[in-house]
Scaffold this active site. Structure first.
Site, PDB file in Angstrom:
ATOM      1  N   LYS A  29       0.968  -1.320  -0.124  1.00  0.00           N
ATOM      2  CA  LYS A  29       0.089   0.188  -0.196  1.00  0.00           C
ATOM      3  C   LYS A  29       0.855   1.280  -0.163  1.00  0.00           C
ATOM      4  O   LYS A  29       0.527   2.148  -0.904  1.00  0.00           O
ATOM      5  CB  LYS A  29      -0.834   0.102   1.304  1.00  0.00           C
ATOM      6  CG  LYS A  29      -1.881  -1.078   1.207  1.00  0.00           C
ATOM      7  CD  LYS A  29      -2.863  -1.328   2.410  1.00  0.00           C
ATOM      8  CE  LYS A  29      -3.731  -2.254   2.364  1.00  0.00           C
ATOM      9  NZ  LYS A  29      -4.404  -2.541   3.629  1.00  0.00           N
ATOM     10  N   ASP A  75     -11.152   2.551   4.063  1.00  0.00           N
ATOM     11  CA  ASP A  75     -11.463   1.028   3.910  1.00  0.00           C
ATOM     12  C   ASP A  75     -12.910   0.915   3.907  1.00  0.00           C
ATOM     13  O   ASP A  75     -13.312  -0.205   3.539  1.00  0.00           O
ATOM     14  CB  ASP A  75     -10.766   0.474   5.219  1.00  0.00           C
ATOM     15  CG  ASP A  75      -9.513  -0.425   5.074  1.00  0.00           C
ATOM     16  OD1 ASP A  75      -9.430  -0.661   3.987  1.00  0.00           O
ATOM     17  OD2 ASP A  75      -8.755  -0.434   5.819  1.00  0.00           O
ATOM     18  N   GLN A 110      -4.728  -0.929  10.049  1.00  0.00           N
ATOM     19  CA  GLN A 110      -4.499  -2.188   9.400  1.00  0.00           C
ATOM     20  C   GLN A 110      -5.142  -3.321  10.451  1.00  0.00           C
ATOM     21  O   GLN A 110      -4.586  -3.251  11.541  1.00  0.00           O
ATOM     22  CB  GLN A 110      -3.051  -2.693   9.216  1.00  0.00           C
ATOM     23  CG  GLN A 110      -2.751  -3.829   8.476  1.00  0.00           C
ATOM     24  CD  GLN A 110      -3.472  -3.858   6.882  1.00  0.00           C
ATOM     25  OE1 GLN A 110      -3.596  -2.848   6.220  1.00  0.00           O
ATOM     26  NE2 GLN A 110      -3.703  -5.059   6.576  1.00  0.00           N
TER      27      GLN A 110
HETATM   28  N1  GUN Z   1      -6.615  -6.816   6.785  1.00  0.00           N
HETATM   29  C1  GUN Z   1      -7.186  -7.539   5.570  1.00  0.00           C
HETATM   30  N2  GUN Z   1      -7.237  -7.070   4.781  1.00  0.00           N
HETATM   31  C2  GUN Z   1      -7.585  -5.815   5.105  1.00  0.00           C
HETATM   32  C3  GUN Z   1      -7.956  -4.661   4.239  1.00  0.00           C
HETATM   33  O1  GUN Z   1      -8.638  -4.497   3.329  1.00  0.00           O
HETATM   34  N3  GUN Z   1      -7.841  -3.392   5.226  1.00  0.00           N
HETATM   35  C4  GUN Z   1      -7.589  -3.389   6.699  1.00  0.00           C
HETATM   36  N4  GUN Z   1      -7.250  -2.297   7.150  1.00  0.00           N
HETATM   37  N5  GUN Z   1      -6.833  -4.603   7.167  1.00  0.00           N
HETATM   38  C5  GUN Z   1      -6.957  -5.518   6.326  1.00  0.00           C
END
Ligand code: GUN
Length: 248
Positions: A6, A73, A50
């Site tokens: 990311k 998100d 996350q």
């Molecule tokens: N953990 C696994 N997939 C994701 C996601 O798309 N966003 C976040 N914040 N954590 C995750």
């Protein structure tokens, strides 16, 4: 790995990132304080916590603290609620589900009236992708750990979204000829033939691709993963544009 990808993608398109790395034993109150600080920072257009969080932290409390207009998100309960409601639109849609629908749209695959089977019901993927497909007028069946006879349900699917988090759970011979298969799984399994001693497989049997039975199968890695990141960048720029418009 997710965070690294990311951060790199943001760098490539010119989005600044501000990482806050906290110790695993951080208190919920301190984590919420960090989120609130980012809410108030006008240089920040998107906040991503996350997941998963350490067990002692209540995930709902933390996700609810994210400002709705920075919830890139799409995990804030209000955004998820609107995503699930007919006629309502969240400010942001969760990135992986949005990436799955974008893949279908970009390939001209019709969704309305099709039988879509989602395997898995997580808050991050299964539940929101099922609701996005429902909003697009698919007939959606959600399979999970207590579902009886998953193979016979998958055999009726025009669109399969595998998001159960089990390596190669979906077998090639469950797939209806011509079906579209979206594999959301990223599982690491032991493989003595590899230098690292392991390899990454999806939630769908790798053998499916070679059978030619499905009309489309997303690869793992390199299919849904990059789409998730692309949708995160899009959500963030959408949030930025909305913030700019609100200032004018
Ligand atoms: N953990 C696994 N997939 C994701 C996601 O798309 N966003 C976040 N914040 N954590 C995750």
């Amino acid at each position: 790995m997710y965070v690294r990808f990311k951060r790199k993608a943001c760098e490539e398109v010119g989005i600044a990132t501000f990482d806050t790395v906290l110790p695993a034993d951080v208190s919920e109150a301190d984590l919420v304080k960090v989120v609130r600080g980012l809410n108030e920072n006008p240089a920040v257009n998107g906040i991503l916590v996350q997941l998963p969080l350490p067990k002692h932290i209540n995930e709902e409390n933390v996700l609810s603290a994210i400002g709705l207009d920075k919830d890139v998100d799409g995990f804030h309960p209000l955004n998820i609620g609107k995503l699930c409601m007919k006629g309502r639109s969240p400010l942001f849609e969760p990135c992986t589900p949005k990436g799955c629908v974008e893949l279908l749209d970009r390939h001209g695959i019709p969704i309305a009236g099709k039988n879509a089977v989602v395997i898995g019901r997580s808050n991050i993927v299964g539940l929101p992708v099922a609701n996005l497909l429902l909003k697009r007028d698919a007939t959606v069946t959600v399979c999970h750990s207590k579902t009886a006879d998953i193979p016979s349900i998958v055999r009726n699917a025009d669109i399969v979204v595998a998001a159960i988090g089990l390596p190669e759970f979906v077998k090639a011979d469950w797939i209806k000829p011509g079906a579209v298969v979206i594999d959301v799984g990223i599982n690491s399994i032991a493989d003595a033939t590899k230098k690292a001693g392991k390899r990454t497989v999806g939630d769908v049997e790798g053998a499916l691709m070679a059978t030619g039975v499905a009309s489309y199968v997303t690869p793992v890695p390199g299919g849904v993963g990059p789409m998730t990141i692309a949708m995160l960048l899009r959500n963030t720029t959408d949030g930025w544009k909305r913030a700019l418009d609100a200032r004018q």
